[in-house]
Design an enzyme around this catalytic site. Structure first.
Site: not given
Ligand SMILES: Cc1cc2nc3c(=O)[nH]c(=O)nc-3n(C[C@H](O)[C@H](O)[C@H](O)COP(=O)(O)O)c2cc1C
Length: 303
Positions: A70-71, A127, A130, A165, A191, A193
């Site tokens: 939940a950054v 994005n 989020c 996205k 996708i 999250t």
């Molecule tokens: C710590 C963290 C920060 C993230 N920050 C962003 C972000 O700023 N913008 C965004 O579109 N997705 C963000 N995501 C989502 C990732 O880009 C990705 O869509 C998601 O984690 C699924 O892929 P994964 O399972 O390979 O991590 C973030 C994910 C994590 C874990």
């Protein structure tokens, strides 16, 4: 060795392996571990019109086969990106795509307009998905009308490759992908999250300050694969697949489901050089299967 080159909109990628927003900084943090020029591209941390502090700690929690975050789009704002980060990263020999995030349509448009001026940034990733901000973010990405409205406005302001996205927190992701395609998106990535939460039974408190957060990692892969497969059948624009890709086999599954490129996210926290290893693994897979191009396996699921 097979040809790994792919195209997304106007943009050519030397190979289809890229790193996901928020998990790879601005690339420079990873140069001790790998050569950035060996991967197809980097999606930057979410960038907004103004500086954002992000959410209060704790904002990360480990879950079985994944993590919650939940950054909250912590970043120093687009002007700081342009003056301080862009000059340092602009000459990397890989595609750098800025992840544009926002709370209002005006914010998205203003940020996209500024990034449009940067010669060495050939694409943005919008994005609209989020789950960790109170305003905007995912609210745009969960309805066809909301997604279409923001893409329509940004399309007018941004002339280069526009990747949108998508959020998995919807019932019919294919119709949202079609809505953004109609408004001129060059590609969709999915996708983001999945909305989740974690509770400490002893203290009876949530682990995250925000109570809910975004789930990522291997646990989301089956959902991501299903959505990539559904969207790839529903649109003509290329699909960028991500969600739980930890190794080469995972990546290949996304290509078979219809992804033209992939992003690696959470896996970077476990192995910072994983993206280069996946490029090598894809090469090896294509050779072993007698393929001359990555396009031989895109959408090649036998179902
Ligand atoms: C710590 C963290 C920060 C993230 N920050 C962003 C972000 O700023 N913008 C965004 O579109 N997705 C963000 N995501 C989502 C990732 O880009 C990705 O869509 C998601 O984690 C699924 O892929 P994964 O399972 O390979 O991590 C973030 C994910 C994590 C874990």
């Amino acid at each position: 060795m097979a040809d790994l080159k792919i195209r997304i909109g106007e943009l050519e990628f030397k190979n289809p392996v890229t790193t996901a927003s928020g998990t790879f900084g601005f690339g420079e943090e990873y140069t001790d571990f790998m050569d950035l020029d060996r991967i197809g591209g980097i999606f930057t941390k979410g960038t907004t019109i103004r500086h954002r502090e992000g959410n209060a700690y704790p904002r990360m929690a480990e879950t079985p086969s994944g993590m919650l975050n939940a950054v909250g789009l912590q970043n120093k704002g687009v002007d700081y990106f342009i003056s301080s980060i862009y000059p340092r990263i602009k000459d990397y020999d890989t595609n750098i795509m800025v992840n544009v995030s926002g709370s209002t349509i005006e914010d998205y448009v203003a940020t996209a307009e500024k990034v449009n001026e940067l010669d060495k940034i050939p694409a943005i990733e919008l994005n609209i998905s989020c789950p960790n901000v109170k305003q905007g973010g995912m609210t745009f990405g969960v309805s066809c009308a909301g997604a279409a409205e923001v893409v329509r406005a940004v399309r007018k302001a941004y002339s280069k490759t526009l990747i949108v996205k998508l959020s998995p927190n919807v019932t019919d992701i294919a119709s949202i992908a079609q809505a953004v395609e109609e408004e001129g998106a060059d590609s969709v990535s999915l996708i983001n999250t999945l909305l989740g939460m974690a509770i400490d039974a002893e203290t009876r408190k949530p682990y995250l300050s925000t109570i809910t957060g975004g789930l990522s990692g291997p646990c989301v892969k089956p959902v991501a694969l299903r959505m990539v497969w559904q969207v790839a059948k529903a649109v003509k624009i290329p699909v960028i697949g991500l969600g739980g890709i930890m190794n080469t086999a995972d990546a290949i599954e996304f290509f078979l489901a219809g992804a033209t490129a992939i992003q690696i996210g959470t896996a970077n926290f476990i192995d910072p050089a994983i993206s280069v290893k996946v490029v090598e693994g894809i090469n090896e897979y294509l050779d072993r299967h007698g393929c001359s191009s990555i396009y031989d396996i895109i959408g090649a699921l036998e179902a």
